[in-house]
Write an enzyme that holds these catalytic residues in place. Sequence first.
Site, PDB file in Angstrom:
ATOM      1  N   ILE A  35      12.612 -70.846  66.373  1.00  0.00           N
ATOM      2  CA  ILE A  35      11.103 -69.945  66.616  1.00  0.00           C
ATOM      3  C   ILE A  35      10.024 -70.773  65.806  1.00  0.00           C
ATOM      4  O   ILE A  35       8.924 -70.487  66.214  1.00  0.00           O
ATOM      5  CB  ILE A  35      11.378 -68.686  65.868  1.00  0.00           C
ATOM      6  CG1 ILE A  35      11.748 -68.499  64.520  1.00  0.00           C
ATOM      7  CG2 ILE A  35      12.330 -67.788  66.763  1.00  0.00           C
ATOM      8  CD1 ILE A  35      11.859 -67.218  63.757  1.00  0.00           C
ATOM      9  N   GLU A  36      10.193 -71.670  65.030  1.00  0.00           N
ATOM     10  CA  GLU A  36       9.238 -72.319  64.525  1.00  0.00           C
ATOM     11  C   GLU A  36       9.100 -73.598  65.369  1.00  0.00           C
ATOM     12  O   GLU A  36       7.471 -73.915  65.459  1.00  0.00           O
ATOM     13  CB  GLU A  36       9.877 -73.081  63.259  1.00  0.00           C
ATOM     14  CG  GLU A  36       9.916 -72.121  61.894  1.00  0.00           C
ATOM     15  CD  GLU A  36       8.574 -71.793  61.427  1.00  0.00           C
ATOM     16  OE1 GLU A  36       7.670 -72.610  61.727  1.00  0.00           O
ATOM     17  OE2 GLU A  36       8.103 -70.669  60.746  1.00  0.00           O
ATOM     18  N   SER A  37       9.815 -74.292  65.964  1.00  0.00           N
ATOM     19  CA  SER A  37       9.496 -75.656  66.650  1.00  0.00           C
ATOM     20  C   SER A  37      10.094 -75.752  68.150  1.00  0.00           C
ATOM     21  O   SER A  37       9.588 -76.509  68.712  1.00  0.00           O
ATOM     22  CB  SER A  37       9.645 -76.853  65.991  1.00  0.00           C
ATOM     23  OG  SER A  37      11.073 -76.751  65.601  1.00  0.00           O
TER      24      SER A  37
END
Length: 442
Positions: A152-154
């Site tokens: 979900i970050e990158s």
Amino acid sequence: MKKSLIIIAAAFFGFASQALAQSENNDDEIIVTDAQGKQEVIDLPEALTHDYDSLLNNYNSKTYLHMSFDCNMPDVNPVYSAEVYKERLSRIPTIIELPYNDVVQKFIDRYSGRLRRSVSVMLGAQNFYMPIFEEALESYGLPLELKYLPVIESALNPNAVSRVGATGLWQFMLTTGKKYGLEVNSLVDERRDPVRASYAAAHYLRDLYKIFGDWNLVIAAYNCGPEAINRAIHRSNGEKDYWRIYPYLPKETRGYVPAFIAANYIMNYYCEHNICPMRADLPVKTDTVVVNRDVHFEQVAQVLGMDVDQIKQLNPQYRHSVVNGSTKPSAIRLPLAMVGSFIDNEDSIYAYKPDELLTKRLEVAINTDAPVVSRHSSSRSGRHSKASRRKSRRGRSKNVTIRQGDTLSEIARRNGTTVRKLKKLNKISGSNIRAGKKIRIK
């Protein structure tokens, strides 16, 4: 205050599923509507807005990921009941609580629906990165399900840069990255290094757990910072449950924990949603060599016969394809089979076009020539040129005709000079001069 808090909490998590609506045309947010008809906008984590094509631009994806022709599932996303999702989430072996609610459902729908092709890429890419994440988390004694935070970050893109400058798989901001030992300067950005950034992230997550003692709060704090979580706790009269402080969180953080739960779900139950993982041909084993001189990737690639893009992918922390070994001993990662070749050909590598590829000069000569002023460069320089010409003319001699009755003193007075200078210039020994003759004046 307590009554309103209960109403807000019920509005978000106690309403029927048919009361929840999502804007299907907005890639940056979802809109939920509670039982009273009040709409709430939740910003999506930025990685949930990355499209399929952008993920395939990653070197690993282009080189090692391929469509799987063995997967013959229909490209249809089945619909299940809420009870099915609850039961599946409960079966995932985790320490971190993964509860179900309608907001979590919306993120599951996002991953299994419009992002299903991106999930296919990430399922292939996890072969490169999950072993690194698990080793780092294990070394700090952390729950291994945190390995899905970079999803979900990158979206598992090591070169991802957010709108606010967060960088790498774990999306470190500059100050936080430096605080946890990641070097960032004009040549190096270790936030892009999958290994070093993973250990820094594990360290940071452990520190956040020491503060909050609750993994959902830790995950939320990873997104918005511990200060924002503490403010939300304060505004909710000391509540320390993520789902209770939910209304007081930033809009993106309200979706962050639900997105984390959904990421755990989809990375475990993709088959149930007919998502085919891309086939991953794992890259060759790698190792590092330490250099004490600057070396450009092109030097290594040309001498060793390698693809320079592969070197860039193995060393994403070097921002301009230069390993700055002259600053301090620095490691360059290479395929294991190339490490011996690098050592055997090290002198040839350094000698390959250093003047073209390593352009920083060690010493420069200063131009000591007198400046040449152009006659037409500007009005100011034009005035300067005219003054120079007048001065030059004053320095030159001229001839004047001696008039009838002139004396040397008269001629000297008229021309701003002295008798002595006239005599010296014209080699006159006495004082006799003749009318009609020429005399030089300076």
